[in-house]
Structures are given as C-alpha cells and as structure tokens.
Motif scaffolding. Sequence first.
Motif: not given
Lengths: 211, 211
Positions: A196-197, A200-201
């Motif tokens: 998810s990180t 998102r980035y």
Amino acid sequence: MAAMSNPPDGTQHRRSGRRPGRSSTRETILAAARRQFAQHGYDRASLRAIAGDAGVDQKLIAHFFGSKQKLFVAAIGLPLNPAEMLPAVLAGERGQLGRRLAQLLFSVLDDPAFHQRLTGVVRAAAAEPEVARMMREFLTREVFAPTAEILGCDDALLRANLVGSQIVGLVMARFVVELEPLASAPPQVVADAVASTLQRYLVEPLGLGEA
Amino acid sequence: MAAMSNPPDGTQHRRSGRRPGRSSTRETILAAARRQFAQHGYDRASLRAIAGDAGVDQKLIAHFFGSKQKLFVAAIGLPLNPAEMLPAVLAGERGQLGRRLAQLLFSVLDDPAFHQRLTGVVRAAAAEPEVARMMREFLTREVFAPTAEILGCDDALLRANLVGSQIVGLVMARFVVELEPLASAPPQVVADAVASTLQRYLVEPLGLGEA
C-alpha cells in the motif's frame, strides 16, 4: 569482429572450466568499468573510455555485456537489473502497481544470494560517496526517469524517489541492521505490509500541503 | 562523590574554555563507551564495565550523562535522542500520529548539523556490523519496545520496525544517495508525503494476507 570468436554463452566447457583468457578479459573489463564509473559517475563514463582503460576493443564490451546499463549492473554487482524489471511492474492495472512491485521485490529478496549482493551495494553506497553518485545517476536515468515518464504526472520523479527510499530502507532494516521482527518476517508479510505504501507513492494522492 | 566536584553545567568558564581535565574525562568516558558498546552491544554493555574501561568511578558517568541510554546517544553521536522524542509523538490523538512524527522529524532534519550527524550514524551502521548491532539493540529496547507497548496491538513491534525502515530509507535517499528531486524538496513536502505512510504503519490496517 574477430574478438567475438569466443561467444560468452559458449557451452563447450564445464561451468567451472571457462578458458582463462576469456574469463580474465571479462574481469579486466569489469575492473575498468568500476574505475571509470567511480571516477566519472554513470552518466559521464563512456564505453569508449572503459574500453581504453581495459585495453580492449569497444565492440568486445558490447559483445560481453550488451549495453552500458547492463555493464553497470554487472560491474556494481547488482543481483538484478531494476531497469529490466520495470516493464513487468509498470504494465497492467494501475490499481495493483504497488502490489506487483512488492511481490516482485520480495520474491527475489527471498534468495539469500540475492539479498547478500544487494546488501553489499547498499553498504557501499552508504560508505563511499562515489558509489552513491553512480547509483544515483544510474537509478535516475535508467529507473526513475522511465518510471516517471510512464506515470506521466508532474511529481512523478518525486514519487519514484519515495519508492526508492522505502525499498532501500527495507534493505537497511531487514538485511543490514536486522530489526526484529521485520528481519525474520516471511517475505509475503513484508510484501503485504509495504504494497500500500508503494501504491500510494506511485499513483495515489501524496497529501502535499495538507498539514 | 569527590569526583563530582566539577559539575558539567558549571558556567564559570567561557563556552570554549572548559578545564582540560574535565573535558578529557568526558572524552575518556565516551571513548570507553564506544569500545564497550561495539564489543558487547547495547544490551550487554554495562556502566560498570564502561567505568572500568575508562578508569573512572561509575557515579561520574551518571553525573555526566545521566543514564546508559543518554550515554549511548552521546557516544554514537546521534543528534537527538529518539527515546526522548517518543512522548511528544505518541501522546495525543492517534489519527495524527504519523503527521506529528513526520513534522518532528523534518523540523529537526532541516538543520544541516543534525542531518550530517544522523547521516554519519546511518553510514556507520551500514558499513560496520558492530554499529548495526548496537543500533538495533538500542532502537529495539529504547524506541520500538516502548512504542509497541503504547500502541498495544499484537503486531506493534513489526509496525515500529516498518516506521524505522521508512525513516532510515529517507535518510539514505535524501542525504546519502541524494536522489533528486527528493534531496532538494522542502522539508514540509517530504513530511507531507511520508505522514500517511507513517500513520498507516503505526495504526492503520497493514493489509497482511490480502494478496
């Protein structure tokens, strides 16, 4: 093209039985490449100068390694070529980008030989400014810029940098400093946790100016 | 307590005019601490052994530095004590945890003297296994474990590790490898960009098993 009479994939010899002349030519080129990349960085080092340094014909470098990008990956000891991973990650549905990247990373990181070599590169980049510089130039030109072009948004290079920061941080935390329980967690757990990180980035709102 | 006759905060002397004897005692203790932490790690190094190594009374170490935790921070050259930052970050509304941590980090990282020292520690941890070990033990005992206790969930230590991975990755990307545009981005932009990541690692669902 007489220099090409020893094809690098010739299989007449046993795995450990390469003719010394061929092997040492390859090593001579790699050593020259390391010197030239360290001295001039990735962008300004040229195959011509590396060939001159190694005392071989420039065509021989193309024959052994294919391109400056591939020569760099071999010279620095990267266990895989991130530029070659890009199409597999960036093609396909945008909503699964982060997950595809995380899966690919942790399927290869599970191999001890892989993460030992990657850890070696991260250590060298941390300790030696000239390694940091060549890695920065290589990643920017061969990984971040093509990624940003595909993402197509204004802040795409910053996004690619943020992905890089999380990946190098995971290598530091899991393999260099060996924080527990992160260092012993199954690769799938780490891939799930960071997917998810990365997503998102790469494509979601970064929340800039929300403070 | 005769050794305490030179209080470390005595202000009779100009800033640059410390009595050589006092200054060198402090340096002797720090050098002994670095040796003992490198040899035994953070957990097993004792103030008693450090005092023995330095040839001073153990009470003098408590007098100069206050605690093993604070001695470690001084010996390793950390520009701030992350254990002392915890209460300010972890107190208050959970929904703003990641933002508070990001703001605090990037308000101090904006100081060049700060990030130079932090970069030095990260470089040393990357290059020297004994520095990696003492950092791992210090962070686990003084930062991750107290954080996990406050978070209170089963996977809290893994969450704290993930936060650590993103922070060390940012230090590597912004200050060591100097990826652009991340290295030149205003601190507030970086804080905004990572606040949601830190928030997710600390308190939101990690998405484990969602593959």
